[in-house]
Motif scaffolding. Structure first.
Motif, mmCIF file in Angstrom:
data_model
loop_
_atom_site.group_PDB
_atom_site.id
_atom_site.type_symbol
_atom_site.label_atom_id
_atom_site.label_comp_id
_atom_site.label_asym_id
_atom_site.label_seq_id
_atom_site.Cartn_x
_atom_site.Cartn_y
_atom_site.Cartn_z
ATOM 1 N N MET A 154 6.165 3.179 -10.169
ATOM 2 C CA MET A 154 4.948 2.365 -10.113
ATOM 3 C C MET A 154 5.381 0.910 -9.867
ATOM 4 S SD MET A 154 2.916 3.939 -13.412
ATOM 5 C CE MET A 154 1.453 2.920 -13.185
ATOM 6 N N LEU A 155 5.089 0.396 -8.674
ATOM 7 C CA LEU A 155 5.615 -0.919 -8.304
ATOM 8 C C LEU A 155 4.548 -1.913 -7.875
ATOM 9 C CD1 LEU A 155 8.683 0.327 -6.226
ATOM 10 C CD2 LEU A 155 8.678 -0.457 -8.598
ATOM 11 N N ASP A 156 3.281 -1.499 -7.864
ATOM 12 C CA ASP A 156 2.219 -2.359 -7.361
ATOM 13 C C ASP A 156 1.004 -2.299 -8.280
ATOM 14 O OD1 ASP A 156 0.413 -3.852 -5.923
ATOM 15 O OD2 ASP A 156 0.199 -2.416 -4.281
ATOM 16 N N ALA A 157 0.844 -3.332 -9.109
ATOM 17 C CA ALA A 157 -0.291 -3.354 -10.037
ATOM 18 C C ALA A 157 -1.624 -3.456 -9.314
ATOM 19 C CB ALA A 157 -0.136 -4.520 -11.014
ATOM 20 N N LEU A 158 -1.612 -3.963 -8.091
ATOM 21 C CA LEU A 158 -2.852 -4.075 -7.312
ATOM 22 C C LEU A 158 -3.209 -2.767 -6.621
ATOM 23 C CD1 LEU A 158 -2.352 -7.593 -5.701
ATOM 24 C CD2 LEU A 158 -3.619 -6.992 -7.777
ATOM 25 N N GLN A 159 -2.285 -1.837 -6.558
ATOM 26 C CA GLN A 159 -2.513 -0.491 -6.017
ATOM 27 C C GLN A 159 -3.108 -0.544 -4.612
ATOM 28 O OE1 GLN A 159 -4.269 1.849 -9.573
ATOM 29 N NE2 GLN A 159 -4.442 -0.319 -10.072
ATOM 30 N N THR A 160 -2.435 -1.273 -3.742
ATOM 31 C CA THR A 160 -2.954 -1.536 -2.405
ATOM 32 C C THR A 160 -2.461 -0.562 -1.339
ATOM 33 O OG1 THR A 160 -1.141 -3.106 -2.051
ATOM 34 C CG2 THR A 160 -3.233 -3.999 -2.860
ATOM 35 N N SER A 161 -1.569 0.355 -1.684
ATOM 36 C CA SER A 161 -0.994 1.231 -0.666
ATOM 37 C C SER A 161 -2.009 2.261 -0.174
ATOM 38 C CB SER A 161 0.240 1.951 -1.215
ATOM 39 O OG SER A 161 -0.133 2.963 -2.132
ATOM 40 N N LYS A 162 -1.742 2.783 1.007
ATOM 41 C CA LYS A 162 -2.631 3.797 1.591
ATOM 42 C C LYS A 162 -2.652 5.061 0.746
ATOM 43 C CE LYS A 162 -3.479 6.332 5.900
ATOM 44 N NZ LYS A 162 -3.005 6.543 7.315
ATOM 45 N N PRO A 199 7.161 -5.368 -8.495
ATOM 46 C CA PRO A 199 8.342 -5.685 -7.692
ATOM 47 C C PRO A 199 8.129 -5.600 -6.190
ATOM 48 C CG PRO A 199 8.964 -4.352 -9.578
ATOM 49 C CD PRO A 199 7.454 -4.380 -9.548
ATOM 50 N N VAL A 200 7.226 -4.717 -5.756
ATOM 51 C CA VAL A 200 7.007 -4.557 -4.316
ATOM 52 C C VAL A 200 6.432 -5.824 -3.683
ATOM 53 C CG1 VAL A 200 4.642 -3.649 -4.410
ATOM 54 C CG2 VAL A 200 6.190 -2.900 -2.576
ATOM 55 N N ASN A 201 5.834 -6.678 -4.483
ATOM 56 C CA ASN A 201 5.249 -7.908 -3.963
ATOM 57 C C ASN A 201 6.186 -9.111 -4.108
ATOM 58 O OD1 ASN A 201 2.723 -6.754 -3.191
ATOM 59 N ND2 ASN A 201 2.132 -6.703 -5.348
ATOM 60 N N SER A 202 7.387 -8.879 -4.591
ATOM 61 C CA SER A 202 8.328 -9.976 -4.771
ATOM 62 C C SER A 202 8.831 -10.488 -3.422
ATOM 63 C CB SER A 202 9.518 -9.521 -5.618
ATOM 64 O OG SER A 202 10.495 -10.544 -5.688
ATOM 65 N N CYS A 203 8.988 -11.782 -3.329
ATOM 66 C CA CYS A 203 9.539 -12.408 -2.120
ATOM 67 C C CYS A 203 11.029 -12.694 -2.272
ATOM 68 C CB CYS A 203 8.790 -13.710 -1.816
ATOM 69 S SG CYS A 203 7.040 -13.478 -1.451
ATOM 70 N N ARG A 204 11.611 -12.313 -3.387
ATOM 71 C CA ARG A 204 13.011 -12.649 -3.667
ATOM 72 C C ARG A 204 13.734 -11.397 -4.149
ATOM 73 N NH1 ARG A 204 15.973 -14.948 -7.828
ATOM 74 N NH2 ARG A 204 14.212 -14.711 -9.238
#
Length: 255
Positions: free
Chosen positions: A143-151, A182-187
């Motif tokens: 689970m890497l995206d709290a916004l759950q934006t994936s298809k 973490p999937v939204n991290s820029c670093r």
């Protein structure tokens, strides 16, 4: 298997650890710090036992009974997870582990914690009794995206992940924090090499594979394995995927 525990400043109760493997204090084996599956607000350490038992012939596996949401939430949970890593490093000689071959691993919410611990290890100067190296991170349908934006997540009706994220991260402003998503991290540069294991129709597949792609772009060595679908978690014993997961983990660690 034997049981131990440690105390943290962010929880009232000690955190239980279950240690699997041949305890030979004079030996130095690879060690895996494993965070069990579940959805932040569900799951238990017993879910980790079959995988830990299967791997324990060739390495030490330390399973963490991390506290569940909403009783304990972000950021306290990640402090517990990082404290477990410190315990492994500080007690390596006691459990027969090699501090230069430490791996973090987890499934679902546990995969999130493993990825975040890898970030924390990079970002914090961890002072240990012996030189310590994080050699890899193993993320199983994480689970890497709290916004759950994936298809794949968007196509899922009434996913229990939505309630789990709400229980774990009550402040909406924290949802984009890299230690949450973490999937939204820029670093992502300088993180430990990763093994990302997904399955074809799992709702978490897309965010896991997106994270793998971002790691590669940041120069992090990554292996991605997409397995056949399973009615149970990939690490559940008796599932066709179980032996494949064990094999991939052994290859990644012992290569």
């Amino acid at each position: 298997m034997w049981t131990t525990s440690f105390k943290t400043a962010v929880t009232t109760e000690p955190i239980t650890l279950q240690v699997f493997g041949k305890q030979a204090p004079k030996s130095k084996q690879p060690v895996v710090l494993y965070f069990h599956g579940g959805l932040f607000n569900s799951g238990n350490i017993e879910h980790a036992y079959p995988l830990a038992t299967a791997l324990a012939e060739q390495m030490i596996v330390v399973c963490v009974d991390y506290p569940l949401a909403p009783s304990v939430q972000f950021p306290a949970t990640i402090e517990v997870a990082f404290a477990a890593l410190r315990w492994v490093a500080d007690n390596a000689q006691r459990i027969g582990a090699d501090t230069k071959k430490i791996f973090v691993a987890g499934e679902h919410a546990g995969g999130n914690l493993a990825a975040v611990v890898a970030m924390l290890f990079r970002d914090r100067a961890m002072h240990c009794k012996q030189p310590t190296q994080l050699s890899g991170q193993i993320l199983i349908n994480p689970m890497l995206d709290a916004l759950q934006t994936s298809k794949s997540m968007g196509a899922t009706v009434n996913s229990p992940c939505r309630r789990a994220w709400a229980d774990y991260v009550p402040a909406a402003s924290d949802a984009m924090h890299p230690y949450v998503s973490p999937v939204n991290s820029c670093r992502l540069a300088r993180l430990a090499p990763a093994l990302v294991i997904t399955s074809h129709a799992h709702p978490l597949r897309d965010e896991a594979e997106a994270y793998a792609s971002k790691l590669l772009l940041a120069g992090v060595p990554v292996q991605v394995r997409r397995l056949a679908d399973s009615a149970q978690p990939l690490t559940a014993p008796g599932q066709p995927t179980f032996n494949h997961v064990c094999l991939r983990i052994r290859q990644f660690i012992l290569a």
